[in-house]
Design a protein around this motif. Structure first.
Motif, short mmCIF file in Angstrom:
data_model
loop_
_atom_site.label_atom_id
_atom_site.label_comp_id
_atom_site.label_asym_id
_atom_site.label_seq_id
_atom_site.Cartn_x
_atom_site.Cartn_y
_atom_site.Cartn_z
N VAL A 176 38.62 32.29 -5.90
CA VAL A 176 38.29 33.71 -5.71
C VAL A 176 39.56 34.51 -6.00
O VAL A 176 40.58 34.35 -5.31
N ASN A 177 39.49 35.30 -7.05
CA ASN A 177 40.66 36.09 -7.45
C ASN A 177 40.22 37.50 -7.85
O ASN A 177 39.02 37.81 -7.84
N GLU A 178 41.19 38.33 -8.20
CA GLU A 178 40.92 39.73 -8.50
C GLU A 178 39.91 39.88 -9.63
O GLU A 178 39.08 40.80 -9.63
N ALA A 220 44.17 29.67 4.94
CA ALA A 220 43.95 29.97 3.53
C ALA A 220 45.05 29.35 2.67
O ALA A 220 46.21 29.34 3.09
N HIS A 221 44.66 28.85 1.53
CA HIS A 221 45.64 28.26 0.62
C HIS A 221 45.77 29.11 -0.63
O HIS A 221 44.96 29.01 -1.55
N ARG A 222 46.79 29.95 -0.64
CA ARG A 222 47.03 30.83 -1.78
C ARG A 222 47.39 29.96 -3.00
O ARG A 222 48.19 29.04 -2.88
N GLY A 223 46.75 30.27 -4.12
CA GLY A 223 47.00 29.46 -5.32
C GLY A 223 45.95 28.37 -5.48
O GLY A 223 45.85 27.75 -6.53
N GLU A 224 45.17 28.10 -4.42
CA GLU A 224 44.04 27.16 -4.53
C GLU A 224 42.75 27.97 -4.50
O GLU A 224 42.40 28.59 -5.49
N GLU A 225 42.06 28.02 -3.35
CA GLU A 225 40.75 28.70 -3.33
C GLU A 225 40.84 30.22 -3.49
O GLU A 225 39.85 30.87 -3.80
N ILE A 226 42.05 30.76 -3.26
CA ILE A 226 42.26 32.21 -3.48
C ILE A 226 43.54 32.44 -4.27
O ILE A 226 44.49 31.66 -4.18
N SER A 227 43.55 33.56 -5.00
CA SER A 227 44.79 33.94 -5.69
C SER A 227 45.74 34.53 -4.64
O SER A 227 45.32 34.86 -3.52
N GLU A 228 46.97 34.66 -5.02
CA GLU A 228 48.05 35.13 -4.14
C GLU A 228 47.68 36.41 -3.37
O GLU A 228 47.97 36.53 -2.18
N GLY A 229 46.98 37.35 -4.03
CA GLY A 229 46.79 38.67 -3.43
C GLY A 229 45.51 38.88 -2.62
O GLY A 229 45.32 39.96 -2.04
N MET A 230 44.62 37.90 -2.55
CA MET A 230 43.29 38.17 -1.96
C MET A 230 43.32 38.48 -0.46
O MET A 230 42.56 39.32 0.01
N ILE A 231 44.20 37.81 0.30
CA ILE A 231 44.23 38.05 1.75
C ILE A 231 44.61 39.52 2.03
O ILE A 231 44.11 40.13 2.96
N GLU A 232 45.52 40.04 1.20
CA GLU A 232 45.97 41.42 1.39
C GLU A 232 45.17 42.42 0.54
O GLU A 232 45.50 43.61 0.51
N LEU A 241 40.78 19.23 -5.81
CA LEU A 241 41.58 20.33 -6.34
C LEU A 241 41.30 20.55 -7.82
O LEU A 241 41.25 21.69 -8.28
N SER A 242 41.05 19.49 -8.56
CA SER A 242 40.80 19.72 -9.99
C SER A 242 39.36 20.17 -10.23
O SER A 242 39.12 21.07 -11.03
N LEU A 243 38.41 19.63 -9.48
CA LEU A 243 37.00 20.01 -9.68
C LEU A 243 36.70 21.46 -9.27
O LEU A 243 35.89 22.16 -9.88
N PHE A 244 37.39 21.92 -8.21
CA PHE A 244 37.11 23.27 -7.69
C PHE A 244 37.90 24.36 -8.41
O PHE A 244 37.68 25.54 -8.15
N ARG A 245 38.82 23.95 -9.27
CA ARG A 245 39.69 24.93 -9.94
C ARG A 245 38.93 26.17 -10.48
O ARG A 245 39.33 27.31 -10.25
N TYR A 292 32.83 35.27 0.07
CA TYR A 292 33.41 34.40 1.11
C TYR A 292 33.91 33.12 0.46
O TYR A 292 33.26 32.57 -0.43
N THR A 293 35.06 32.65 0.89
CA THR A 293 35.47 31.31 0.47
C THR A 293 36.19 30.58 1.60
O THR A 293 36.53 31.18 2.63
N ASP A 294 36.38 29.29 1.42
CA ASP A 294 37.03 28.44 2.41
C ASP A 294 37.85 27.40 1.64
O ASP A 294 37.70 27.27 0.41
N VAL A 295 38.65 26.64 2.37
CA VAL A 295 39.49 25.62 1.73
C VAL A 295 38.63 24.64 0.90
O VAL A 295 37.46 24.44 1.20
N TRP A 296 39.26 24.04 -0.09
CA TRP A 296 38.57 23.04 -0.92
C TRP A 296 38.67 21.65 -0.30
O TRP A 296 37.90 20.76 -0.65
#
Ligand code: NVA
Length: 296
Positions: free
Chosen positions: A245-247, A265-277, A237-241, A220-224
């Motif tokens: 959550v990514n593949e 969800a913020h793609r490119g921040e807490e999740i990579s581009e593909g995680m929602i799908e 944004l820099s501390l949570f880098r 599970y993740t949520d916005v930073w």
């Protein structure tokens, strides 16, 4: 219920999370009780909302009630009028208050100054309605909650806190992976520790996301940057880098893990581009389940 209000998972008392999840699952598959016939609910929102507002408005109408949406521009919680005055007026005019607030203290004041139920639609400290919807999603996809392992990666925020409490009540282990300074607040940690001891589950914290996700049934993740934390945006944004959550990270989870996110969800921040799908993602089920859980 321990009180008239639902502002924290703790208001439900022991063993109530699973009861409500089972009830929500029955409501989802069958008929909605018309329990709000003739009732009016005030929706008092200091912060923006998509899922929470729509699921409450739709649910209230499906249960036979009516609702009035009050944005902060109209109400000015604590600014235009003190919170106790707003509470005492609404108490005489409506049957329930659903409130989304910046400060959890505002919910406590609303609750203390009313005889009607006050429901937390998100505060800086807690989002109990989200946690119930999430437990329903886990239960539907796994057929159980007891014995599962939940890994939350990111900020020890309102979502993490309510999920830690609900998971512990439901018999699930809960691990948070976060930077040292973004652990769960000590009040929430102490409450969750007590429940997890009673329920014989594990509650833990680590700074290592890989360790948290190892063998997890739920990632599970949520916005930073939560609503209200905008001033800390750059630092966060820099501390949570390293906590994205990514593949690659989810390869460490159990093969049939569920990927969860309360959104937005913020793609490119807490999740990579593909995680929602991702094929293990259940995020849109989570969004829908807010409706069923809140009705229950
Ligand atoms: N932690 C987020 C949740 C949004 C539903 C926030 O408080 O903004």
């Amino acid at each position: 219920m321990k009180s008239k209000d639902f502002i924290s998972i703790l208001d439900l008392g022991d063993n109530r999370v699973e009861d409500i999840v089972r009830k929500a699952s029955r409501i989802k598959r069958g008929d909605t009780p018309r329990a709000l016939e003739g009732k009016t609910v005030a929706l008092l929102f200091e912060k923006p909302s998509l899922r929470t507002r729509v699921s409450f408005e739709v649910g209230i109408r499906q249960m036979g009630g009516t609702c009035i949406f009050l944005s902060n521009t109209e109400i000015g919680l604590g600014a235009r009028e003190p919170v106790p005055d707003i509470a005492k007026v609404l108490d005489r005019l409506v049957d329930c208050i659903v409130a989304r607030v910046f400060s959890h203290r505002s919910l406590e004041l609303l609750a203390q100054n009313t005889s009607i139920p006050v429901i937390n639609a998100l505060s800086d400290e807690a989002h109990p309605c989200q946690a119930l919807g999430d437990c329903l999603t886990i239960f539907e996809h796994k057929g159980r909650m007891d014995g599962l392992k939940v890994a939350f990666v990111g900020d020890g925020n309102n979502i993490a806190g309510s999920l830690a409490l609900a998971s512990s009540y439901a018999g699930m282990d809960f691990t948070l992976a976060s930077p040292e300074q973004y652990k769960l607040p000590s009040k929430v940690w102490d409450e969750a520790t007590k429940i997890s001891k009673d329920q014989n589950t594990n509650l833990s914290w680590t700074s290592d996301p890989k360790k948290a996700v190892e063998g997890a049934d739920v990632v599970y993740t949520d916005v930073w940057v939560s609503m209200g934390d905008e001033e800390e945006k750059d630092e966060r944004l820099s501390l949570f880098r390293p906590y994205q959550v990514n593949e690659a990270l989810v390869k460490n989870a159990s093969s049939d893990f569920l990927f969860m996110h309360d959104m937005p969800a913020h793609r490119g921040e807490e999740i990579s581009e593909g995680m929602i799908e991702h094929s293990n993602s259940v995020v849109y089920h989570q969004a829908e389940n807010r409706l069923h859980a809140q009705k229950a």
